[in-house]
Design a protein around this motif. Structure first.
Motif, mmCIF file in Angstrom:
data_model
loop_
_atom_site.group_PDB
_atom_site.id
_atom_site.type_symbol
_atom_site.label_atom_id
_atom_site.label_comp_id
_atom_site.label_asym_id
_atom_site.label_seq_id
_atom_site.Cartn_x
_atom_site.Cartn_y
_atom_site.Cartn_z
ATOM 1 N N ALA A 141 0.833 -1.203 0.000
ATOM 2 C CA ALA A 141 0.000 0.000 0.000
ATOM 3 C C ALA A 141 0.868 1.254 0.000
ATOM 4 O O ALA A 141 0.620 2.199 -0.758
ATOM 5 N N ALA A 142 1.913 1.261 0.841
ATOM 6 C CA ALA A 142 2.823 2.411 0.890
ATOM 7 C C ALA A 142 3.575 2.545 -0.429
ATOM 8 O O ALA A 142 3.770 3.652 -0.946
ATOM 9 N N ALA A 143 4.003 1.412 -0.986
ATOM 10 C CA ALA A 143 4.734 1.448 -2.252
ATOM 11 C C ALA A 143 3.847 1.967 -3.380
ATOM 12 O O ALA A 143 4.290 2.766 -4.214
ATOM 13 N N GLU A 144 2.603 1.542 -3.414
ATOM 14 C CA GLU A 144 1.696 2.007 -4.467
ATOM 15 C C GLU A 144 1.433 3.499 -4.346
ATOM 16 O O GLU A 144 1.345 4.206 -5.361
ATOM 17 N N ARG A 145 1.297 4.014 -3.121
ATOM 18 C CA ARG A 145 1.107 5.463 -2.939
ATOM 19 C C ARG A 145 2.331 6.221 -3.457
ATOM 20 O O ARG A 145 2.199 7.235 -4.149
ATOM 21 N N ALA A 201 2.794 -1.524 -21.045
ATOM 22 C CA ALA A 201 2.770 -0.984 -19.678
ATOM 23 C C ALA A 201 1.569 -1.511 -18.908
ATOM 24 O O ALA A 201 1.674 -1.883 -17.733
ATOM 25 N N GLY A 202 0.419 -1.555 -19.568
ATOM 26 C CA GLY A 202 -0.774 -2.089 -18.919
ATOM 27 C C GLY A 202 -0.635 -3.550 -18.561
ATOM 28 O O GLY A 202 -1.126 -4.003 -17.516
ATOM 29 N N ARG A 203 0.051 -4.311 -19.404
ATOM 30 C CA ARG A 203 0.262 -5.730 -19.123
ATOM 31 C C ARG A 203 1.181 -5.916 -17.916
ATOM 32 O O ARG A 203 1.023 -6.869 -17.145
ATOM 33 N N GLU A 204 2.145 -5.021 -17.749
ATOM 34 C CA GLU A 204 3.019 -5.079 -16.565
ATOM 35 C C GLU A 204 2.193 -4.893 -15.297
ATOM 36 O O GLU A 204 2.389 -5.590 -14.298
ATOM 37 N N GLY A 259 -1.132 -14.124 -3.960
ATOM 38 C CA GLY A 259 -0.574 -14.035 -2.615
ATOM 39 C C GLY A 259 0.914 -14.298 -2.538
ATOM 40 O O GLY A 259 1.434 -14.575 -1.459
ATOM 41 N N TRP A 260 1.613 -14.166 -3.684
ATOM 42 C CA TRP A 260 3.018 -14.570 -3.720
ATOM 43 C C TRP A 260 4.005 -13.416 -3.832
ATOM 44 O O TRP A 260 5.208 -13.639 -3.764
ATOM 45 N N ARG A 261 3.568 -12.214 -4.076
ATOM 46 C CA ARG A 261 4.443 -11.025 -4.147
ATOM 47 C C ARG A 261 5.613 -11.226 -5.128
ATOM 48 O O ARG A 261 6.726 -10.807 -4.866
ATOM 49 N N ILE A 262 5.348 -11.858 -6.241
ATOM 50 C CA ILE A 262 6.412 -12.068 -7.221
ATOM 51 C C ILE A 262 6.764 -10.755 -7.921
ATOM 52 O O ILE A 262 7.930 -10.368 -8.003
ATOM 53 N N VAL A 263 5.762 -10.071 -8.430
ATOM 54 C CA VAL A 263 5.999 -8.815 -9.143
ATOM 55 C C VAL A 263 6.106 -7.677 -8.123
ATOM 56 O O VAL A 263 5.234 -7.524 -7.262
ATOM 57 N N PRO A 264 7.152 -6.868 -8.198
ATOM 58 C CA PRO A 264 7.253 -5.721 -7.290
ATOM 59 C C PRO A 264 6.070 -4.766 -7.505
ATOM 60 O O PRO A 264 5.461 -4.758 -8.590
ATOM 61 N N PRO A 265 5.726 -3.969 -6.499
ATOM 62 C CA PRO A 265 4.630 -3.014 -6.658
ATOM 63 C C PRO A 265 4.758 -2.225 -7.958
ATOM 64 O O PRO A 265 5.825 -1.697 -8.280
ATOM 65 N N THR A 266 3.651 -2.158 -8.707
ATOM 66 C CA THR A 266 3.642 -1.584 -10.051
ATOM 67 C C THR A 266 2.351 -0.808 -10.252
ATOM 68 O O THR A 266 1.271 -1.297 -9.906
ATOM 69 N N VAL A 267 2.443 0.380 -10.837
ATOM 70 C CA VAL A 267 1.263 1.186 -11.123
ATOM 71 C C VAL A 267 1.359 1.756 -12.534
ATOM 72 O O VAL A 267 2.435 1.779 -13.138
ATOM 73 N N HIS A 268 0.222 2.217 -13.041
ATOM 74 C CA HIS A 268 0.172 2.942 -14.316
ATOM 75 C C HIS A 268 -0.035 4.412 -13.980
ATOM 76 O O HIS A 268 -0.952 4.753 -13.234
ATOM 77 N N GLN A 288 7.473 0.914 -11.517
ATOM 78 C CA GLN A 288 7.628 -0.290 -10.687
ATOM 79 C C GLN A 288 8.759 -0.086 -9.693
ATOM 80 O O GLN A 288 9.811 0.446 -10.053
ATOM 81 N N LEU A 289 8.525 -0.485 -8.472
ATOM 82 C CA LEU A 289 9.556 -0.368 -7.445
ATOM 83 C C LEU A 289 10.821 -1.093 -7.880
ATOM 84 O O LEU A 289 10.774 -2.244 -8.318
ATOM 85 N N TRP A 290 11.947 -0.425 -7.766
ATOM 86 C CA TRP A 290 13.235 -1.027 -8.125
ATOM 87 C C TRP A 290 13.641 -2.041 -7.068
ATOM 88 O O TRP A 290 13.632 -1.748 -5.868
#
Length: 242
Positions: free
Chosen positions: A10-14, A68-71, A82-91, A102-104
């Motif tokens: 949540a913090a990463a997405e903000r 970008a949308g597919r990411e 529930g696996w947190r494979i992809v780092p937080p990502t937004v458009h 996307q979070l580095w």
């Protein structure tokens, strides 16, 4: 800080959605425009990857301007499993226009990713299942991001979710083998979400046909309970594999 943000989605997405981005430089090995940026919001600061739609290279098998949308769609599926494979990502909009942020994730330099990609590693095996769900057409060794503690993130999911079977990956060591209980639990979670809010969120990023194809892939895996086999009419391994 980065790994704690990867866990506090949540913090990463903000941060990714509202933060001010300053471009540091371009990752020249990437085929599409891929920029590393500093991002800051309300005193929180991190690094991120920014891929503007304007920098996407046209592909013959994916519609222009959709990577970008597919990411972001891959991130949503990763969260639903529930696996947190992809780092937080937004458009979001950025210095070069709309794109994905996307979070580095800085991988652990002590881990040999080539050996990891060939190992019978539980975290990597989860990525193989995830890739089958999103129909990842480009899982290279360099897309594995191992971090301290044994968790492995995955990046670069722009060529996913095709309605045609295009699974192309370096992770075929489990082909035909029974899915683990944890994998079946993740598949059941995402299948339930695909009947609810997740389906609506995905429909804003990929086509309705691609959302339905995702449901079918999950249903097949839950029915047969095995890791999929390589496609017969499509290269099984990306090139270059790294």
């Amino acid at each position: 800080m980065t790994q704690s943000l990867a866990e506090d989605t949540a913090a990463a997405e903000r941060l990714l959605t509202h933060g001010a981005m300053t471009v540091e430089g371009r990752l020249v090995q990437a085929s599409n425009a891929t920029l590393r940026c500093d991002i800051e919001f309300e005193g929180l600061r991190a690094k991120c990857v920014y891929k503007p739609v304007a920098g996407e290279r046209p592909l013959w098998d994916f519609p222009d301007g959709t990577l970008a949308g597919r990411e972001v769609a891959a991130y949503l599926v990763s969260q639903a499993m529930g696996w947190r494979i992809v780092p937080p990502t937004v458009h979001r909009d950025g210095p070069w226009g709309p794109g994905m942020a996307q979070l580095w994730i800085e991988p652990d330099p002590a881990v040999d990713v080539v050996a990891l990609s060939r190992a019978n590693d539980a975290a990597v095996r989860r990525i193989a299942v995830f890739d089958a769900v999103i129909n990842n057409a480009d899982r290279k060794i360099g897309h594995l991001l191992p971090v301290a503690g044994g968790h492995v993130h995955g990046c670069d999911h722009g060529v996913c979710f095709s309605t045609e079977y295009k699974l192309r990956t370096v992770l075929w060591q489990w082909r035909g083998k029974p899915l683990k209980p944890l994998a079946l639990q993740g598949l059941a979670r995402v299948r339930a979400e695909l009947e609810g809010e997740l389906a609506g969120r995905l429909a804003r990023l990929i086509t309705a046909e691609e959302v339905e194809a995702t449901r079918r892939r999950v249903d097949l895996m839950l029915k047969h309970r095995v890791h999929p086999y390589p496609p017969e009419d499509w290269p099984a391994v990306p090139w270059p594999p790294m």
